[in-house]
Design a protein around this motif. Structure first.
Motif, PDB file in Angstrom:
ATOM      1  N   ARG A 161      28.800  50.766  -8.251  1.00 40.13           N
ATOM      2  CA  ARG A 161      29.313  49.648  -7.465  1.00 40.13           C
ATOM      3  C   ARG A 161      28.609  48.396  -7.953  1.00 40.13           C
ATOM      4  NH1 ARG A 161      28.119  51.392  -1.668  1.00 40.13           N
ATOM      5  NH2 ARG A 161      26.397  52.501  -2.632  1.00 40.13           N
ATOM      6  N   ALA A 162      29.373  47.388  -8.350  1.00 37.85           N
ATOM      7  CA  ALA A 162      28.835  46.198  -9.012  1.00 37.85           C
ATOM      8  C   ALA A 162      27.929  45.365  -8.112  1.00 37.85           C
ATOM      9  CB  ALA A 162      29.967  45.334  -9.552  1.00 37.85           C
ATOM     10  N   ASP A 163      28.261  45.273  -6.834  1.00 41.86           N
ATOM     11  CA  ASP A 163      27.438  44.483  -5.928  1.00 41.86           C
ATOM     12  C   ASP A 163      27.660  44.985  -4.509  1.00 41.86           C
ATOM     13  OD1 ASP A 163      25.651  42.458  -5.130  1.00 41.86           O
ATOM     14  OD2 ASP A 163      27.313  41.151  -4.605  1.00 41.86           O
ATOM     15  N   VAL A 164      26.605  45.437  -3.880  1.00 47.20           N
ATOM     16  CA  VAL A 164      26.690  45.963  -2.521  1.00 47.20           C
ATOM     17  C   VAL A 164      25.975  45.008  -1.577  1.00 47.20           C
ATOM     18  CG1 VAL A 164      26.102  47.886  -1.006  1.00 47.20           C
ATOM     19  CG2 VAL A 164      26.809  48.325  -3.374  1.00 47.20           C
ATOM     20  N   LYS A 165      26.765  44.313  -0.786  1.00 48.15           N
ATOM     21  CA  LYS A 165      26.233  43.398   0.229  1.00 48.15           C
ATOM     22  C   LYS A 165      25.213  42.422  -0.335  1.00 48.15           C
ATOM     23  CE  LYS A 165      27.167  46.608   3.935  1.00 48.15           C
ATOM     24  NZ  LYS A 165      26.659  47.350   5.085  1.00 48.15           N
ATOM     25  N   GLY A 166      25.469  41.917  -1.546  1.00 46.72           N
ATOM     26  CA  GLY A 166      24.611  40.911  -2.146  1.00 46.72           C
ATOM     27  C   GLY A 166      23.314  41.424  -2.737  1.00 46.72           C
ATOM     28  N   THR A 167      23.127  42.744  -2.768  1.00 47.41           N
ATOM     29  CA  THR A 167      21.881  43.287  -3.317  1.00 47.41           C
ATOM     30  C   THR A 167      21.974  43.564  -4.811  1.00 47.41           C
ATOM     31  OG1 THR A 167      22.505  45.558  -2.834  1.00 47.41           O
ATOM     32  CG2 THR A 167      21.245  44.394  -1.139  1.00 47.41           C
ATOM     33  N   GLY A 168      23.163  43.465  -5.378  1.00 48.57           N
ATOM     34  CA  GLY A 168      23.344  43.759  -6.788  1.00 48.57           C
ATOM     35  C   GLY A 168      23.924  45.141  -6.987  1.00 48.57           C
ATOM     36  N   PRO A 169      23.865  45.620  -8.228  1.00 47.48           N
ATOM     37  CA  PRO A 169      24.510  46.890  -8.549  1.00 47.48           C
ATOM     38  C   PRO A 169      23.808  48.099  -7.920  1.00 47.48           C
ATOM     39  CG  PRO A 169      23.535  45.885 -10.523  1.00 47.48           C
ATOM     40  CD  PRO A 169      23.311  44.953  -9.394  1.00 47.48           C
ATOM     41  N   PRO A 197      10.516  37.696 -25.728  1.00 43.05           N
ATOM     42  CA  PRO A 197       9.613  38.859 -25.760  1.00 43.05           C
ATOM     43  C   PRO A 197      10.172  39.926 -24.815  1.00 43.05           C
ATOM     44  CG  PRO A 197       8.384  36.827 -25.451  1.00 43.05           C
ATOM     45  CD  PRO A 197       9.839  36.478 -25.327  1.00 43.05           C
ATOM     46  N   ARG A 198       9.940  41.175 -25.156  1.00 47.90           N
ATOM     47  CA  ARG A 198      10.533  42.284 -24.402  1.00 47.90           C
ATOM     48  C   ARG A 198      10.286  42.173 -22.898  1.00 47.90           C
ATOM     49  NH1 ARG A 198      13.005  46.906 -24.262  1.00 47.90           N
ATOM     50  NH2 ARG A 198      12.294  48.613 -22.979  1.00 47.90           N
ATOM     51  N   ASP A 199       9.061  41.859 -22.456  1.00 46.26           N
ATOM     52  CA  ASP A 199       8.771  41.806 -21.025  1.00 46.26           C
ATOM     53  C   ASP A 199       9.587  40.716 -20.322  1.00 46.26           C
ATOM     54  OD1 ASP A 199       7.238  39.862 -22.330  1.00 46.26           O
ATOM     55  OD2 ASP A 199       5.600  39.989 -20.887  1.00 46.26           O
ATOM     56  N   GLU A 200       9.871  39.619 -21.007  1.00 46.32           N
ATOM     57  CA  GLU A 200      10.703  38.563 -20.423  1.00 46.32           C
ATOM     58  C   GLU A 200      12.175  38.949 -20.446  1.00 46.32           C
ATOM     59  OE1 GLU A 200       9.942  34.541 -21.730  1.00 46.32           O
ATOM     60  OE2 GLU A 200       7.847  35.082 -22.154  1.00 46.32           O
ATOM     61  N   TRP A 201      12.611  39.574 -21.547  1.00 45.72           N
ATOM     62  CA  TRP A 201      13.996  40.018 -21.661  1.00 45.72           C
ATOM     63  C   TRP A 201      14.336  41.036 -20.565  1.00 45.72           C
ATOM     64  CZ3 TRP A 201      15.475  45.089 -23.226  1.00 45.72           C
ATOM     65  CH2 TRP A 201      16.855  45.255 -23.359  1.00 45.72           C
ATOM     66  N   VAL A 202      13.430  41.973 -20.302  1.00 42.84           N
ATOM     67  CA  VAL A 202      13.664  42.994 -19.279  1.00 42.84           C
ATOM     68  C   VAL A 202      13.896  42.340 -17.917  1.00 42.84           C
ATOM     69  CG1 VAL A 202      12.545  44.877 -17.991  1.00 42.84           C
ATOM     70  CG2 VAL A 202      12.482  44.860 -20.488  1.00 42.84           C
ATOM     71  N   LYS A 203      13.201  41.253 -17.632  1.00 37.30           N
ATOM     72  CA  LYS A 203      13.362  40.558 -16.353  1.00 37.30           C
ATOM     73  C   LYS A 203      14.749  39.938 -16.200  1.00 37.30           C
ATOM     74  CE  LYS A 203       8.467  39.507 -15.899  1.00 37.30           C
ATOM     75  NZ  LYS A 203       7.454  38.459 -15.953  1.00 37.30           N
ATOM     76  N   THR A 204      15.486  39.748 -17.295  1.00 38.14           N
ATOM     77  CA  THR A 204      16.822  39.168 -17.224  1.00 38.14           C
ATOM     78  C   THR A 204      17.889  40.219 -16.930  1.00 38.14           C
ATOM     79  OG1 THR A 204      17.383  39.416 -19.581  1.00 38.14           O
ATOM     80  CG2 THR A 204      16.151  37.430 -18.926  1.00 38.14           C
ATOM     81  N   LEU A 205      17.533  41.498 -17.026  1.00 38.54           N
ATOM     82  CA  LEU A 205      18.494  42.565 -16.799  1.00 38.54           C
ATOM     83  C   LEU A 205      18.756  42.748 -15.307  1.00 38.54           C
ATOM     84  CD1 LEU A 205      17.097  45.183 -19.327  1.00 38.54           C
ATOM     85  CD2 LEU A 205      19.055  43.665 -19.632  1.00 38.54           C
ATOM     86  N   PRO A 206      19.950  43.238 -14.943  1.00 40.98           N
ATOM     87  CA  PRO A 206      20.222  43.461 -13.523  1.00 40.98           C
ATOM     88  C   PRO A 206      19.305  44.545 -12.954  1.00 40.98           C
ATOM     89  CG  PRO A 206      22.036  44.276 -14.883  1.00 40.98           C
ATOM     90  CD  PRO A 206      21.068  43.605 -15.806  1.00 40.98           C
ATOM     91  N   GLN A 207      18.827  44.323 -11.764  1.00 43.43           N
ATOM     92  CA  GLN A 207      18.041  45.324 -11.056  1.00 43.43           C
ATOM     93  C   GLN A 207      19.018  46.202 -10.294  1.00 43.43           C
ATOM     94  OE1 GLN A 207      14.541  45.463 -11.436  1.00 43.43           O
ATOM     95  NE2 GLN A 207      15.200  44.083 -13.045  1.00 43.43           N
ATOM     96  N   THR A 208      19.041  47.476 -10.609  1.00 46.01           N
ATOM     97  CA  THR A 208      20.010  48.398 -10.030  1.00 46.01           C
ATOM     98  C   THR A 208      19.335  49.312  -9.018  1.00 46.01           C
ATOM     99  OG1 THR A 208      21.270  48.364 -12.087  1.00 46.01           O
ATOM    100  CG2 THR A 208      21.710  50.174 -10.584  1.00 46.01           C
ATOM    101  N   ILE A 209      19.958  49.436  -7.860  1.00 43.24           N
ATOM    102  CA  ILE A 209      19.506  50.382  -6.845  1.00 43.24           C
ATOM    103  C   ILE A 209      20.129  51.726  -7.179  1.00 43.24           C
ATOM    104  CG2 ILE A 209      19.643  50.996  -4.399  1.00 43.24           C
ATOM    105  CD1 ILE A 209      19.728  47.940  -3.839  1.00 43.24           C
TER     106      ILE A 209
END
Length: 170
Positions: free
Chosen positions: A95-103, A13-25
């Protein structure tokens, strides 16, 4: 006639799929120049992450804020300077990953020129400010790699846009 496949598992379901996407700062920074094309940089204070490093005014977007609004807000908060003119987009850095926080995606805007006699009213986040020619930054500890800052400076002066990846012009 198209016949639906019977052996395909339904997607999330869309709401679950969205949770699998990378969280970008997302952050916005401002390149502000003086009449000699020197760049305004701020040094992070000793109690801040990045203490002792020099960088452009800027910071992360607040929830619901757009990159231009964040650039204006951060500039005002960090320097006391209100940018009334249109900000021109000059580049971005992914930047793909900054100090372990992600993209992280940084948006860069040219904020124009400092008015003659303009003073900087630093926030407590910074302990120094200065105007720097690119040629004088070789040994200066920077938050952004010098080649990236050089490319952004060129973009500001020429009206172009630069795409950066991990701080490297592409």
């Amino acid at each position: 006639m198209t016949v639906p496949a019977t052996d395909v598992k339904p997607g999330l379901p869309r709401d679950e799929w969205v949770k699998t996407l990378p969280q970008t700062i997302v952050a916005s920074c401002v390149l502000l120049l003086d009449s000699e094309d020197r760049i305004l940089l701020l040094r992070y204070a000793g109690d801040q992450p990045g203490a002792g490093l020099w960088g452009l005014p800027g910071g992360m977007l607040d929830h619901g804020e757009n990159p231009v609004g964040a650039a204006r807000r951060e500039m005002c908060e960090e320097t006391g300077i209100v940018l009334d003119s249109t900000l021109r987009f000059v580049g971005y850095d992914h930047r793909a990953d900054v100090k372990g926080t992600g993209p992280v995606i940084d948006f860069y805007f040219h904020g124009g020129r400092l008015a003659p006699g303009q003073t900087v009213r630093r926030s407590s986040e910074h302990d120094q400010d200065g105007l720097f020619a690119l040629a004088d930054l070789g040994s200066t500890p920077l938050t952004i790699p010098l080649p990236a800052l050089t490319a952004l400076h060129t973009a500001a002066l020429t009206g172009t846009v630069v795409c950066l990846q991990e701080g490297v012009p592409q």
